[in-house]
Design a protein around this motif. Structure first.
Motif, PDB file in Angstrom:
ATOM      1  N   MET A 274     -89.878  26.116   3.872  1.00  0.00           N
ATOM      2  CA  MET A 274     -90.932  25.610   2.995  1.00  0.00           C
ATOM      3  C   MET A 274     -92.226  25.317   3.762  1.00  0.00           C
ATOM      4  N   ASP A 275     -92.144  25.240   5.086  1.00  0.00           N
ATOM      5  CA  ASP A 275     -93.333  24.972   5.893  1.00  0.00           C
ATOM      6  C   ASP A 275     -94.174  26.221   6.136  1.00  0.00           C
ATOM      7  N   LYS A 276     -93.654  27.386   5.782  1.00  0.00           N
ATOM      8  CA  LYS A 276     -94.389  28.625   6.041  1.00  0.00           C
ATOM      9  C   LYS A 276     -95.473  28.849   4.977  1.00  0.00           C
ATOM     10  N   ASP A 277     -96.515  29.574   5.379  1.00  0.00           N
ATOM     11  CA  ASP A 277     -97.562  29.931   4.423  1.00  0.00           C
ATOM     12  C   ASP A 277     -96.999  30.897   3.397  1.00  0.00           C
ATOM     13  N   ARG A 278     -97.452  30.748   2.145  1.00  0.00           N
ATOM     14  CA  ARG A 278     -96.926  31.583   1.067  1.00  0.00           C
ATOM     15  C   ARG A 278     -98.068  32.191   0.255  1.00  0.00           C
ATOM     16  N   LEU A 279     -97.849  33.412  -0.193  1.00  0.00           N
ATOM     17  CA  LEU A 279     -98.806  34.113  -1.041  1.00  0.00           C
ATOM     18  C   LEU A 279     -98.020  34.897  -2.087  1.00  0.00           C
ATOM     19  N   ILE A 280     -98.516  34.893  -3.324  1.00  0.00           N
ATOM     20  CA  ILE A 280     -97.866  35.654  -4.390  1.00  0.00           C
ATOM     21  C   ILE A 280     -98.686  36.906  -4.695  1.00  0.00           C
ATOM     22  N   ALA A 281     -98.006  38.040  -4.761  1.00  0.00           N
ATOM     23  CA  ALA A 281     -98.648  39.290  -5.183  1.00  0.00           C
ATOM     24  C   ALA A 281     -97.971  39.742  -6.476  1.00  0.00           C
ATOM     25  N   ILE A 282     -98.766  39.885  -7.530  1.00  0.00           N
ATOM     26  CA  ILE A 282     -98.240  40.369  -8.797  1.00  0.00           C
ATOM     27  C   ILE A 282     -98.305  41.892  -8.751  1.00  0.00           C
ATOM     28  N   SER A 283     -97.130  42.523  -8.542  1.00  0.00           N
ATOM     29  CA  SER A 283     -97.084  43.985  -8.403  1.00  0.00           C
ATOM     30  C   SER A 283     -97.059  44.668  -9.773  1.00  0.00           C
ATOM     31  N   LYS A 284     -97.225  45.975  -9.741  1.00  0.00           N
ATOM     32  CA  LYS A 284     -97.224  46.800 -10.960  1.00  0.00           C
ATOM     33  C   LYS A 284     -98.301  46.340 -11.948  1.00  0.00           C
ATOM     34  N   SER A 285     -99.415  45.819 -11.434  1.00  0.00           N
ATOM     35  CA  SER A 285    -100.464  45.283 -12.309  1.00  0.00           C
ATOM     36  C   SER A 285    -101.230  46.387 -13.040  1.00  0.00           C
ATOM     37  N   ASP A 286    -100.939  47.649 -12.689  1.00  0.00           N
ATOM     38  CA  ASP A 286    -101.555  48.743 -13.453  1.00  0.00           C
ATOM     39  C   ASP A 286    -101.009  48.797 -14.886  1.00  0.00           C
ATOM     40  N   LEU A 287     -99.912  48.040 -15.122  1.00  0.00           N
ATOM     41  CA  LEU A 287     -99.353  47.962 -16.471  1.00  0.00           C
ATOM     42  C   LEU A 287    -100.161  47.020 -17.370  1.00  0.00           C
ATOM     43  N   LEU A 288    -101.060  46.225 -16.764  1.00  0.00           N
ATOM     44  CA  LEU A 288    -101.828  45.225 -17.513  1.00  0.00           C
ATOM     45  C   LEU A 288    -103.236  45.725 -17.799  1.00  0.00           C
ATOM     46  N   ASP A 289    -103.695  45.470 -19.018  1.00  0.00           N
ATOM     47  CA  ASP A 289    -105.111  45.740 -19.289  1.00  0.00           C
ATOM     48  C   ASP A 289    -105.904  44.480 -18.957  1.00  0.00           C
ATOM     49  N   LEU A 306    -100.777  27.846  -5.771  1.00  0.00           N
ATOM     50  CA  LEU A 306    -100.592  28.806  -4.698  1.00  0.00           C
ATOM     51  C   LEU A 306    -101.515  29.997  -4.940  1.00  0.00           C
ATOM     52  N   PRO A 307    -102.105  30.565  -3.897  1.00  0.00           N
ATOM     53  CA  PRO A 307    -102.958  31.745  -4.097  1.00  0.00           C
ATOM     54  C   PRO A 307    -102.137  32.941  -4.572  1.00  0.00           C
ATOM     55  N   TYR A 308    -102.729  33.768  -5.427  1.00  0.00           N
ATOM     56  CA  TYR A 308    -102.045  34.956  -5.918  1.00  0.00           C
ATOM     57  C   TYR A 308    -103.064  36.084  -6.064  1.00  0.00           C
ATOM     58  N   LEU A 309    -102.530  37.313  -6.038  1.00  0.00           N
ATOM     59  CA  LEU A 309    -103.362  38.508  -6.189  1.00  0.00           C
ATOM     60  C   LEU A 309    -102.663  39.487  -7.110  1.00  0.00           C
ATOM     61  N   PHE A 310    -103.439  40.286  -7.839  1.00  0.00           N
ATOM     62  CA  PHE A 310    -102.897  41.377  -8.637  1.00  0.00           C
ATOM     63  C   PHE A 310    -103.012  42.661  -7.818  1.00  0.00           C
ATOM     64  N   ILE A 311    -101.886  43.360  -7.679  1.00  0.00           N
ATOM     65  CA  ILE A 311    -101.911  44.603  -6.906  1.00  0.00           C
ATOM     66  C   ILE A 311    -101.142  45.694  -7.651  1.00  0.00           C
ATOM     67  N   SER A 312    -101.390  46.919  -7.274  1.00  0.00           N
ATOM     68  CA  SER A 312    -100.601  48.049  -7.758  1.00  0.00           C
ATOM     69  C   SER A 312    -100.455  49.043  -6.615  1.00  0.00           C
ATOM     70  N   SER A 313     -99.225  49.224  -6.163  1.00  0.00           N
ATOM     71  CA  SER A 313     -98.983  50.177  -5.078  1.00  0.00           C
ATOM     72  C   SER A 313     -99.184  51.606  -5.544  1.00  0.00           C
ATOM     73  N   VAL A 314     -98.813  51.878  -6.792  1.00  0.00           N
ATOM     74  CA  VAL A 314     -98.937  53.240  -7.332  1.00  0.00           C
ATOM     75  C   VAL A 314    -100.414  53.601  -7.516  1.00  0.00           C
ATOM     76  N   ALA A 315    -101.167  52.691  -8.119  1.00  0.00           N
ATOM     77  CA  ALA A 315    -102.599  52.942  -8.343  1.00  0.00           C
ATOM     78  C   ALA A 315    -103.436  52.595  -7.118  1.00  0.00           C
ATOM     79  N   GLN A 316    -102.784  51.991  -6.113  1.00  0.00           N
ATOM     80  CA  GLN A 316    -103.440  51.572  -4.868  1.00  0.00           C
ATOM     81  C   GLN A 316    -104.653  50.675  -5.155  1.00  0.00           C
TER      82      GLN A 316
END
Length: 335
Positions: A274-289, A306-316
């Motif tokens: 729990m002491d480690k830095d954490r980041l959330i990535a919302i994957s497959k965000s190309d499914l969202l408009d 917590l910080p978060y980002l929207f990403i899509s590996s397929v759409a890069q």
């Protein structure tokens, strides 16, 4: 590195060398009938030594090596000549390897530096030759010490990979796909759970030729802390990562709940995580408009601290921002 070549757990039976016997030789030369004792000492038995090697990433080279045996020390000779020491036997391991006693499971040592050495089984000392026992009352001792026997130990080598970022998520969250896009790694990718059965390592090339290492850890399921699914086989790898990247797909029924379940599994396994830095990535965000993404952002802002980002590996998309954020977290000034 293919998945089949990633070995992170081996058991080895090690034998150190016996010490050589001391010599009980009595000097006999022409014109010297009784030259007295001149037996030399026996040589030391070889040690079994575990040594760190920064060029290794897995324990695969030890997969079929069940026994490691060092040389015995040679016996002492005449004219006080000492027997040669037995050659040491080295077991080279990647950095991040934990050495355990196989019987008690107790941690003996952790190898974290290149060329770091640790003796897991000391060779026996050589016995003293008879000239050591000469005295005014015993001018010709006809005995010498035997060598001390070597040691026999069962050890377990357990690799905890040394990566900067650990990818954490449920099966089929898109971790392998992300790794294949942001690094040169070629993990196995398919649309079914538990595609990744062993951790995959990849080097992310950042700006100005700088790099950091990211590890795709096999997917967590509820109960992993109790050993369900792949259980402790992969959770131990997360311990060494300095930053944890939680990957949760945009089409998950409840993103916040999935994050909490993942966090709870890690906490139950080892509260220090729990002491480690954490980041959330919302994957497959190309499914969202745009509208869905805005609604989801409002919900996450309310429920997550917590910080978060929207990403899509397929759409890069969002990958540059992700690398920037991870680099910033890895290189922040210590508080």
């Amino acid at each position: 590195m293919t998945e089949g070549n990633f070995v992170d757990y081996v058991k080895i039976h090690v034998f150190s060398g016996n010490g050589g016997k001391g010599s009980a030789h009595l000097r006999r030369e022409k014109y010297i009938a009784k030259g007295g004792p001149d037996g030399g000492d026996g040589g030391r038995g070889g040690h079994v030594i575990v040594k760190g090697n920064k060029n290794l990433w897995t324990l695969y080279h030890l997969k079929f090596k069940r026994h490691v045996k060092a040389e015995h020390g040679e016996h002492g000779g005449k004219q006080r000549s000492t027997g040669a020491d037995g050659a040491d036997e080295y077991i080279e391991v990647p950095l991040g390897t934990v050495i355990r006693d196989s019987e008690t499971n107790a941690v003996i040592k952790e190898i974290t530096e290149d060329k770091q050495e640790f003796i897991v089984a000391e060779g026996g000392m050589g016995g003293q030759g008879n000239w050591h026992f000469k005295s005014s009352t015993n001018q010709t001792p006809r005995y010498a010490q035997p060598g001390i026997p070597g040691k026999e130990v069962d050890i377990t080598l357990e690799l905890k990979i040394l990566a900067d970022v650990g990818l954490v998520g449920f099966p089929n969250a898109g971790k392998s796909t992300l790794l294949s896009v942001v690094t040169a790694a070629k993990p196995k990718i398919a649309d079914y759970e538990f595609t990744t059965l062993k951790p995959n390592l990849g080097i992310v090339e950042y700006r100005d030729y700088q790099t950091f290492v990211i590890a795709d850890i096999p997917g967590i399921i509820e109960g992993a802390a109790e050993g369900k699914g792949l259980g402790h086989r992969f959770l131990r790898h997360i311990e060494r990562n300095s930053t944890l990247l939680f990957l949760i797909p945009a089409d998950a029924p409840d993103i916040v709940e999935q994050y909490r379940v993942l966090l709870d599994e890690l906490k139950r396994y080892n509260p220090e995580l729990m002491d480690k830095d954490r980041l959330i990535a919302i994957s497959k965000s190309d499914l969202l408009d745009g509208e869905l993404k805005a609604e989801l952002s409002q919900e996450l802002d309310k429920k997550l601290q917590l910080p978060y980002l929207f990403i899509s590996s397929v759409a890069q998309s969002g990958l540059t921002e992700l690398k920037d954020k991870l680099w910033q977290m890895l290189n922040k000034e210590p508080v």
